[in-house]
Design a protein around this motif. Sequence first.
Motif, PDB file in Angstrom:
ATOM      1  N   HIS A  42      17.147  78.149  16.233  1.00  0.00           N
ATOM      2  CA  HIS A  42      16.209  77.100  16.622  1.00  0.00           C
ATOM      3  C   HIS A  42      16.790  75.686  16.591  1.00  0.00           C
ATOM      4  CE1 HIS A  42      15.725  77.167  12.253  1.00  0.00           C
ATOM      5  NE2 HIS A  42      15.348  75.912  12.368  1.00  0.00           N
ATOM      6  N   ARG A  43      17.872  75.482  15.895  1.00  0.00           N
ATOM      7  CA  ARG A  43      18.470  74.139  15.803  1.00  0.00           C
ATOM      8  C   ARG A  43      19.431  73.827  16.952  1.00  0.00           C
ATOM      9  NH1 ARG A  43      18.650  75.166   9.809  1.00  0.00           N
ATOM     10  NH2 ARG A  43      17.078  73.756   8.982  1.00  0.00           N
ATOM     11  N   GLU A  44      19.697  74.825  17.784  1.00  0.00           N
ATOM     12  CA  GLU A  44      20.665  74.650  18.868  1.00  0.00           C
ATOM     13  C   GLU A  44      19.934  74.736  20.209  1.00  0.00           C
ATOM     14  OE1 GLU A  44      24.278  77.177  17.804  1.00  0.00           O
ATOM     15  OE2 GLU A  44      22.683  77.902  16.476  1.00  0.00           O
ATOM     16  N   SER A  45      19.619  73.575  20.790  1.00  0.00           N
ATOM     17  CA  SER A  45      18.777  73.551  21.984  1.00  0.00           C
ATOM     18  C   SER A  45      19.396  74.293  23.170  1.00  0.00           C
ATOM     19  CB  SER A  45      18.433  72.117  22.380  1.00  0.00           C
ATOM     20  OG  SER A  45      19.609  71.380  22.642  1.00  0.00           O
ATOM     21  N   SER A  46      20.705  74.250  23.314  1.00  0.00           N
ATOM     22  CA  SER A  46      21.327  74.943  24.442  1.00  0.00           C
ATOM     23  C   SER A  46      21.226  76.461  24.287  1.00  0.00           C
ATOM     24  CB  SER A  46      22.785  74.521  24.617  1.00  0.00           C
ATOM     25  OG  SER A  46      23.518  74.773  23.435  1.00  0.00           O
ATOM     26  N   VAL A  47      21.254  76.941  23.048  1.00  0.00           N
ATOM     27  CA  VAL A  47      21.092  78.376  22.786  1.00  0.00           C
ATOM     28  C   VAL A  47      19.638  78.777  23.016  1.00  0.00           C
ATOM     29  CG1 VAL A  47      21.291  80.204  21.057  1.00  0.00           C
ATOM     30  CG2 VAL A  47      23.038  78.414  21.178  1.00  0.00           C
ATOM     31  N   VAL A  48      18.709  77.968  22.553  1.00  0.00           N
ATOM     32  CA  VAL A  48      17.287  78.251  22.762  1.00  0.00           C
ATOM     33  C   VAL A  48      16.973  78.294  24.257  1.00  0.00           C
ATOM     34  CG1 VAL A  48      14.933  77.366  22.422  1.00  0.00           C
ATOM     35  CG2 VAL A  48      16.559  77.349  20.531  1.00  0.00           C
ATOM     36  N   ALA A  49      17.565  77.400  25.024  1.00  0.00           N
ATOM     37  CA  ALA A  49      17.353  77.402  26.476  1.00  0.00           C
ATOM     38  C   ALA A  49      17.853  78.704  27.098  1.00  0.00           C
ATOM     39  CB  ALA A  49      18.052  76.206  27.114  1.00  0.00           C
ATOM     40  N   ALA A  50      19.009  79.175  26.684  1.00  0.00           N
ATOM     41  CA  ALA A  50      19.560  80.429  27.201  1.00  0.00           C
ATOM     42  C   ALA A  50      18.660  81.609  26.818  1.00  0.00           C
ATOM     43  CB  ALA A  50      20.975  80.647  26.677  1.00  0.00           C
ATOM     44  N   ILE A  51      18.147  81.595  25.592  1.00  0.00           N
ATOM     45  CA  ILE A  51      17.230  82.648  25.132  1.00  0.00           C
ATOM     46  C   ILE A  51      15.973  82.647  25.993  1.00  0.00           C
ATOM     47  CG2 ILE A  51      15.709  83.342  23.232  1.00  0.00           C
ATOM     48  CD1 ILE A  51      17.954  82.280  21.324  1.00  0.00           C
ATOM     49  N   TYR A  52      15.425  81.481  26.246  1.00  0.00           N
ATOM     50  CA  TYR A  52      14.207  81.362  27.046  1.00  0.00           C
ATOM     51  C   TYR A  52      14.418  81.887  28.468  1.00  0.00           C
ATOM     52  CZ  TYR A  52      10.417  79.329  29.715  1.00  0.00           C
ATOM     53  OH  TYR A  52       9.359  79.156  30.569  1.00  0.00           O
ATOM     54  N   LEU A  53      15.518  81.499  29.091  1.00  0.00           N
ATOM     55  CA  LEU A  53      15.794  81.962  30.452  1.00  0.00           C
ATOM     56  C   LEU A  53      15.967  83.474  30.507  1.00  0.00           C
ATOM     57  CD1 LEU A  53      18.248  79.165  31.638  1.00  0.00           C
ATOM     58  CD2 LEU A  53      15.867  79.508  32.352  1.00  0.00           C
ATOM     59  N   ALA A  54      16.659  84.025  29.536  1.00  0.00           N
ATOM     60  CA  ALA A  54      16.849  85.479  29.486  1.00  0.00           C
ATOM     61  C   ALA A  54      15.518  86.185  29.238  1.00  0.00           C
ATOM     62  CB  ALA A  54      17.864  85.838  28.406  1.00  0.00           C
ATOM     63  N   GLU A  55      14.696  85.615  28.376  1.00  0.00           N
ATOM     64  CA  GLU A  55      13.378  86.205  28.110  1.00  0.00           C
ATOM     65  C   GLU A  55      12.542  86.240  29.387  1.00  0.00           C
ATOM     66  OE1 GLU A  55       9.406  85.381  25.387  1.00  0.00           O
ATOM     67  OE2 GLU A  55      10.785  83.741  25.788  1.00  0.00           O
ATOM     68  N   CYS A  56      12.529  85.158  30.117  1.00  0.00           N
ATOM     69  CA  CYS A  56      11.753  85.101  31.363  1.00  0.00           C
ATOM     70  C   CYS A  56      12.234  86.160  32.355  1.00  0.00           C
ATOM     71  CB  CYS A  56      11.849  83.718  31.996  1.00  0.00           C
ATOM     72  SG  CYS A  56      11.002  82.436  31.076  1.00  0.00           S
ATOM     73  N   GLN A  57      13.528  86.287  32.497  1.00  0.00           N
ATOM     74  CA  GLN A  57      14.074  87.280  33.421  1.00  0.00           C
ATOM     75  C   GLN A  57      13.723  88.694  32.977  1.00  0.00           C
ATOM     76  OE1 GLN A  57      18.045  86.691  34.812  1.00  0.00           O
ATOM     77  NE2 GLN A  57      18.259  88.796  35.497  1.00  0.00           N
ATOM     78  N   ARG A  58      13.851  88.970  31.677  1.00  0.00           N
ATOM     79  CA  ARG A  58      13.541  90.312  31.180  1.00  0.00           C
ATOM     80  C   ARG A  58      12.055  90.620  31.350  1.00  0.00           C
ATOM     81  NH1 ARG A  58      14.480  95.138  31.629  1.00  0.00           N
ATOM     82  NH2 ARG A  58      14.000  96.464  29.870  1.00  0.00           N
ATOM     83  N   GLU A  59      11.192  89.636  31.143  1.00  0.00           N
ATOM     84  CA  GLU A  59       9.759  89.845  31.363  1.00  0.00           C
ATOM     85  C   GLU A  59       9.487  90.216  32.814  1.00  0.00           C
ATOM     86  OE1 GLU A  59       7.962  86.218  30.005  1.00  0.00           O
ATOM     87  OE2 GLU A  59       7.694  86.990  27.974  1.00  0.00           O
TER      88      GLU A  59
END
Length: 70
Positions: A42-59
């Motif tokens: 949660h402290r690394e915004s660029s990692v959180v962004a990558a997680i979010y994009l991957a989550e959206c694609q997987r959904e």
Amino acid sequence: MNTHTESKQDLQDKHYWLRKFRMAKNDKTLERMVSRAIDDHHRESSVVAAIYLAECQRERELNQGRYLDS
């Protein structure tokens, strides 16, 4: 998750997370995996962004009935 073996560049890559999230065969499992990943990074915004994009694609994939890592 063992972040010591993963490079920061890997963690910032959407495809890295998408490969992990493709192990989720349903929305509930995906939700747990994403929640844990966010808790860990949660402290690394660029990692959180990558997680979010991957989550959206997987959904989207799950909604289309794509369950296998292809």
